[in-house]
Design an enzyme around this catalytic site. Structure first.
Site, short mmCIF file in Angstrom:
data_model
loop_
_atom_site.label_atom_id
_atom_site.label_comp_id
_atom_site.label_asym_id
_atom_site.label_seq_id
_atom_site.Cartn_x
_atom_site.Cartn_y
_atom_site.Cartn_z
N ASN A 97 0.85 -1.08 -0.08
CA ASN A 97 0.12 -0.08 -0.03
C ASN A 97 0.96 1.19 -0.07
O ASN A 97 1.93 1.36 0.84
CB ASN A 97 -0.67 -0.09 1.32
CG ASN A 97 -2.03 -1.00 1.21
OD1 ASN A 97 -2.48 -1.25 -0.04
ND2 ASN A 97 -2.31 -1.63 2.47
N GLU A 105 -1.49 2.41 6.36
CA GLU A 105 -1.83 3.00 7.69
C GLU A 105 -0.39 3.59 8.47
O GLU A 105 -0.49 4.20 9.05
CB GLU A 105 -2.55 1.98 8.52
CG GLU A 105 -3.86 1.67 8.08
CD GLU A 105 -4.70 0.63 9.13
OE1 GLU A 105 -4.06 -0.17 9.45
OE2 GLU A 105 -5.72 0.21 8.70
N VAL A 106 0.56 2.41 8.02
CA VAL A 106 1.71 2.87 8.88
C VAL A 106 2.90 3.24 7.91
O VAL A 106 3.06 2.88 6.79
CB VAL A 106 2.25 1.60 9.49
CG1 VAL A 106 3.61 1.58 9.97
CG2 VAL A 106 1.20 0.57 10.23
N HIS A 110 6.08 -1.08 3.78
CA HIS A 110 6.15 -2.63 4.17
C HIS A 110 5.44 -3.30 2.85
O HIS A 110 4.64 -2.71 2.38
CB HIS A 110 5.37 -2.80 5.36
CG HIS A 110 4.00 -2.02 5.69
ND1 HIS A 110 3.97 -0.46 5.81
CD2 HIS A 110 2.59 -2.39 5.42
CE1 HIS A 110 2.79 -0.25 5.80
NE2 HIS A 110 2.07 -1.37 5.69
N HIS A 112 3.29 -6.59 2.20
CA HIS A 112 2.51 -7.68 3.32
C HIS A 112 2.71 -8.88 2.07
O HIS A 112 2.66 -8.97 0.62
CB HIS A 112 0.91 -7.41 2.84
CG HIS A 112 0.19 -6.03 3.60
ND1 HIS A 112 -0.13 -6.38 4.58
CD2 HIS A 112 0.34 -4.83 3.47
CE1 HIS A 112 -0.41 -5.07 5.09
NE2 HIS A 112 -0.16 -4.26 4.19
P1 5GP Z 1 -1.11 -1.25 5.88
O1 5GP Z 1 -2.49 -0.82 5.92
O2 5GP Z 1 -0.45 0.26 6.39
O3 5GP Z 1 -0.60 -1.54 4.41
O4 5GP Z 1 -0.90 -2.16 6.66
C1 5GP Z 1 -0.52 -2.27 8.05
C2 5GP Z 1 -0.53 -3.44 8.56
O5 5GP Z 1 0.30 -3.42 9.87
C3 5GP Z 1 -1.99 -3.92 8.88
O6 5GP Z 1 -2.22 -5.19 8.34
C4 5GP Z 1 -1.95 -4.05 10.66
O7 5GP Z 1 -2.64 -5.19 10.93
C5 5GP Z 1 -0.43 -4.17 10.67
N1 5GP Z 1 -0.06 -3.80 12.20
C6 5GP Z 1 -0.41 -2.63 12.88
N2 5GP Z 1 0.14 -2.63 14.00
C7 5GP Z 1 0.89 -3.71 14.27
C8 5GP Z 1 1.68 -4.15 15.15
O8 5GP Z 1 1.99 -3.39 16.25
N3 5GP Z 1 2.11 -5.18 15.10
C9 5GP Z 1 2.25 -6.11 14.11
N4 5GP Z 1 2.78 -7.31 13.77
N5 5GP Z 1 1.32 -5.52 12.91
C10 5GP Z 1 0.66 -4.54 12.93
#
Ligand code: 5GP
Length: 127
Positions: A97, A105-106, A110, A112
């Site tokens: 993403n 979100e983060v 990253h 997946h």
């Molecule tokens: P994004 O939506 O940014 O592509 O994905 C962020 C991912 O990070 C989500 O799938 C969410 O479940 C995962 N995530 C968020 N906080 C944490 C955390 O503290 N530990 C782990 N292992 N995964 C996290």
């Protein structure tokens, strides 16, 4: 604004804190370029996140600013994690993403890695 349209890198983001060992994570793999761990909210039997060790908010930031060595090292690590998890024969999906419309979100790049069952169509309809 950083290169990706996201704010500049924040050292306190959750994945930075995982990298620094401040927050626990179920580690899968680590090398000079990458760190991999299980997603806290898995969307498939295997759902692993692979992150670069460098401070990149997004794919746009990474591809604009990382060295060729970092990019190669990171991509090789993603492939190695998938292989080590035994996913090559059955197949897997990578999802990355980037920015607002993707729902990122983060703000630490990253990838997946999903596997362990047939994964269906690529995109949900969204709403
Ligand atoms: P994004 O939506 O940014 O592509 O994905 C962020 C991912 O990070 C989500 O799938 C969410 O479940 C995962 N995530 C968020 N906080 C944490 C955390 O503290 N530990 C782990 N292992 N995964 C996290």
């Amino acid at each position: 604004m950083a290169v990706s349209g996201l704010p500049p890198y924040d050292d306190a983001n959750i994945f930075a804190r995982i990298l620094q060992g401040e927050i626990p994570a179920k580690k899968v793999y680590e090398d000079a370029w990458a760190f991999a761990f299980h997603d806290i909210n898995p969307q498939a039997p295997v759902h692993v996140l692979v992150i670069p060790k460098g401070k990149y908010v997004s794919f746009a930031d990474f591809t604009a600013s990382a060295s060729a060595e970092e990019i190669a090292g990171f991509m090789r690590a993603v492939g190695k994690v998938a292989k080590d998890l035994g996913l090559e024969a059955s197949g897997y999906r990578l999802l990355l993403n980037m920015g607002e419309h993707s729902g990122q979100e983060v703000p630490h790049l990253h990838v997946h890695l999903f596997g362990g069952r047939p994964l269906g169509r690529m995109l949900s309809s969204g709403s």
